[in-house]
Motif scaffolding. Structure first.
Motif, PDB file in Angstrom:
ATOM      1  N   GLY A  60       0.832  -1.205   0.000  1.00  0.00           N
ATOM      2  CA  GLY A  60       0.000   0.000   0.000  1.00  0.00           C
ATOM      3  C   GLY A  60       0.866   1.254   0.000  1.00  0.00           C
ATOM      4  N   THR A  61       1.996   1.161   0.656  1.00  0.00           N
ATOM      5  CA  THR A  61       2.911   2.310   0.701  1.00  0.00           C
ATOM      6  C   THR A  61       3.356   2.681  -0.708  1.00  0.00           C
ATOM      7  OG1 THR A  61       3.698   1.570   2.856  1.00  0.00           O
ATOM      8  CG2 THR A  61       5.108   3.116   1.667  1.00  0.00           C
ATOM      9  N   ASP A 157      -6.840   6.913  -0.445  1.00  0.00           N
ATOM     10  CA  ASP A 157      -6.154   5.801   0.216  1.00  0.00           C
ATOM     11  C   ASP A 157      -7.230   4.886   0.807  1.00  0.00           C
ATOM     12  OD1 ASP A 157      -4.810   4.009   1.788  1.00  0.00           O
ATOM     13  OD2 ASP A 157      -3.411   5.477   2.638  1.00  0.00           O
ATOM     14  N   GLN A 160      -7.652   0.874   4.257  1.00  0.00           N
ATOM     15  CA  GLN A 160      -8.433   0.345   5.377  1.00  0.00           C
ATOM     16  C   GLN A 160      -9.904   0.143   5.011  1.00  0.00           C
ATOM     17  OE1 GLN A 160      -7.747   2.859   8.810  1.00  0.00           O
ATOM     18  NE2 GLN A 160      -5.539   2.625   8.700  1.00  0.00           N
ATOM     19  N   SER A 181      -3.922  -1.353   0.218  1.00  0.00           N
ATOM     20  CA  SER A 181      -2.908  -2.199   0.855  1.00  0.00           C
ATOM     21  C   SER A 181      -3.522  -3.573   1.054  1.00  0.00           C
ATOM     22  CB  SER A 181      -2.537  -1.626   2.223  1.00  0.00           C
ATOM     23  OG  SER A 181      -1.886  -2.621   3.007  1.00  0.00           O
TER      24      SER A 181
HETATM   25  C1  LIG Z   1      -4.167   4.093   5.679  1.00  0.00           C
HETATM   26  C2  LIG Z   1      -2.972   3.295   5.254  1.00  0.00           C
HETATM   27  N1  LIG Z   1      -2.222   3.725   4.222  1.00  0.00           N
HETATM   28  C3  LIG Z   1      -1.153   3.031   3.816  1.00  0.00           C
HETATM   29  C4  LIG Z   1      -0.770   1.869   4.414  1.00  0.00           C
HETATM   30  C5  LIG Z   1       0.461   1.166   3.966  1.00  0.00           C
HETATM   31  O1  LIG Z   1       0.207  -0.093   3.464  1.00  0.00           O
HETATM   32  P1  LIG Z   1       1.338  -1.236   3.439  1.00  0.00           P
HETATM   33  O2  LIG Z   1       1.545  -1.694   4.848  1.00  0.00           O
HETATM   34  O3  LIG Z   1       0.746  -2.290   2.567  1.00  0.00           O
HETATM   35  O4  LIG Z   1       2.561  -0.634   2.842  1.00  0.00           O
HETATM   36  C6  LIG Z   1      -1.535   1.369   5.468  1.00  0.00           C
HETATM   37  C7  LIG Z   1      -1.191   0.079   6.081  1.00  0.00           C
HETATM   38  O5  LIG Z   1      -0.973  -0.257   7.115  1.00  0.00           O
HETATM   39  C8  LIG Z   1      -2.668   2.105   5.920  1.00  0.00           C
HETATM   40  O6  LIG Z   1      -3.416   1.683   6.938  1.00  0.00           O
END
Ligand SMILES: Cc1ncc(COP(=O)(O)O)c(C=O)c1O
Length: 374
Positions: A60-61, A157, A160, A181
């Motif tokens: 997700g990042t 985003d 969640q 994510s």
């Molecule tokens: C709101 C939000 N954005 C981004 C991320 C990042 O996702 P990832 O852990 O897959 O890199 C998360 C994950 O925990 C998240 O909750």
């Protein structure tokens, strides 16, 4: 009764046979990164969400990072982000040389407060990241209106809130990009890291497809300096199977939330809003209570797992000290971060377990109220 904060086993047990068949297929195909299983999963998402482009990435990042890069965000730009959320939302902005501009949140939905966003817009603002917190939709109508009025990109985003909708539109399909994510605890969780970007925009999609694979275009040339942000085939195979079950998994979360809301009504804790279907998917069921830490300790003694998302807003995290924010800048986020606590909510929890969690909370509140005032 031991009740962990998260237990993925009930969801996975029923699907193990399908997982094994899908793994056999990937081994037969012998293509473990961006292989046919990734394409199949991407196509399934495109079809369900009615978008021309779903692009699997490693997390997700990186879904956020690649989105912003594809929109041309770079040094000198500002990107508006909530201060009460996961660190990745803001750190991707910094990594591109741009400046995260924090905004406060609503005390009940935990989503960005529209007036705070309005005040944060400057001539340097290039994008707003609308994070659908804990599974609940932001006020997208207002955010889209603001973004359009100021010529700013709106990135969703949906990490969640995968599967949540406003009316008949899925979250993620309304911004210029929607980022997901597949961290194992999400509504659609993999068995490792994974992520995805969806978009209606052909040019943005083309750039993202290059950036996820070192800047490589479809002739094999390296057009840009990109990243290694690719999705694995084994991961995609699991995700495609779980994607078919997502609606049911969300229904379970909603049922669990309804029951908690009933059991904890008038108890003195702040409850999340209840939605039958659509705008809240309860990826996290978060309540607020003034003696949060002692409640957590009490529940832990009874082997009831809880978690705190998030105990310190981003503007007060050491990594963002360079931005110069201070305590008091975002009072709602600061207050909420001292009071918030998330309860077990995952699909497969039994009614008895929900009752035990709620009864323990009520017992603790009773004990607290019997204490003499300090
Ligand atoms: C709101 C939000 N954005 C981004 C991320 C990042 O996702 P990832 O852990 O897959 O890199 C998360 C994950 O925990 C998240 O909750």
């Amino acid at each position: 009764m031991k009740i962990p904060f998260i237990n993925l086993a009930p969801q996975h047990e029923a699907l193990m046979e399908k997982f094994h068949q899908a793994f056999d297929q990937v081994f037969e195909e012998n293509s473990f990164i961006l292989g046919p299983a990734v394409t199949l999963f991407e196509k399934a998402v495109e079809k369900e969400y009615g978008v021309p482009h779903a692009i699997g990435v490693n997390s997700g990042t990186d879904a956020l990072l690649l989105s912003l890069k594809a929109l041309g965000i770079s040094a000198g730009d500002e990107v508006i982000v909530p201060t009460f959320t996961f660190v990745a939302v803001a750190d991707v902005v910094t990594r591109l040389g741009a400046r995260p501009v924090f905004v406060d949140v609503d005390p009940i939905t935990y989503n960005v407060a529209i007036d705070s966003v309005t005040h944060a817009i400057t001539p340097k603002t290039k994008a707003i990241i609308a994070v659908h917190m804990f599974g609940q939709a932001c006020d997208l109508a207002q955010l889209m209106q603001l973004a359009n009025a100021h010529g700013i990109f709106l990135v969703e985003d949906v990490s969640q809130a995968q599967g949540a909708r406003i009316g008949n539109k899925y979250l993620g399909t309304m911004g210029v990009t929607g980022c997901f994510s597949f961290y194992p605890t999400k509504n659609l969780g993999g068995v490792g890291d994974g992520g995805m970007i969806i978009t209606h925009n052909d040019e943005v999609a083309e750039r993202i497809r290059r950036y996820r694979d070192h800047g490589r275009d479809n002739t094999g040339q390296f057009q840009d300096i990109g990243f290694n942000s690719r999705l694995d085939s084994l991961q995609a195979a699991v995700l495609k199977i779980k994607f078919e079950e997502l609606d049911e998994a969300i229904s379970d979360r909603i049922e669990n939330a309804r029951y908690y809301n009933d059991l904890l009504t008038d108890s003195g804790v702040t409850l999340p809003e209840f939605h039958e279907r659509g705008e809240h998917t309860y990826n996290l069921y978060s309540i607020q209570y003034e003696h949060r830490d002692s409640l957590r300790a009490f529940l832990a003694q009874r082997e009831i797992g809880t978690a705190v998302y998030y105990d310190r807003p981003l503007h007060l995290q050491p990594c963002f000290a360079y931005l110069g924010y201070k305590e008091g800048d975002f009072p709602v986020a600061e207050r909420v971060s001292k009071r918030v606590i998330s309860l077990p909510i995952y699909p497969g929890l039994r009614m008895k377990q929900l009752e035990e969690v709620a009864a323990s909370i009520l017992e603790f509140i009773e004990l607290k109220s019997a204490e003499p005032e300090a």
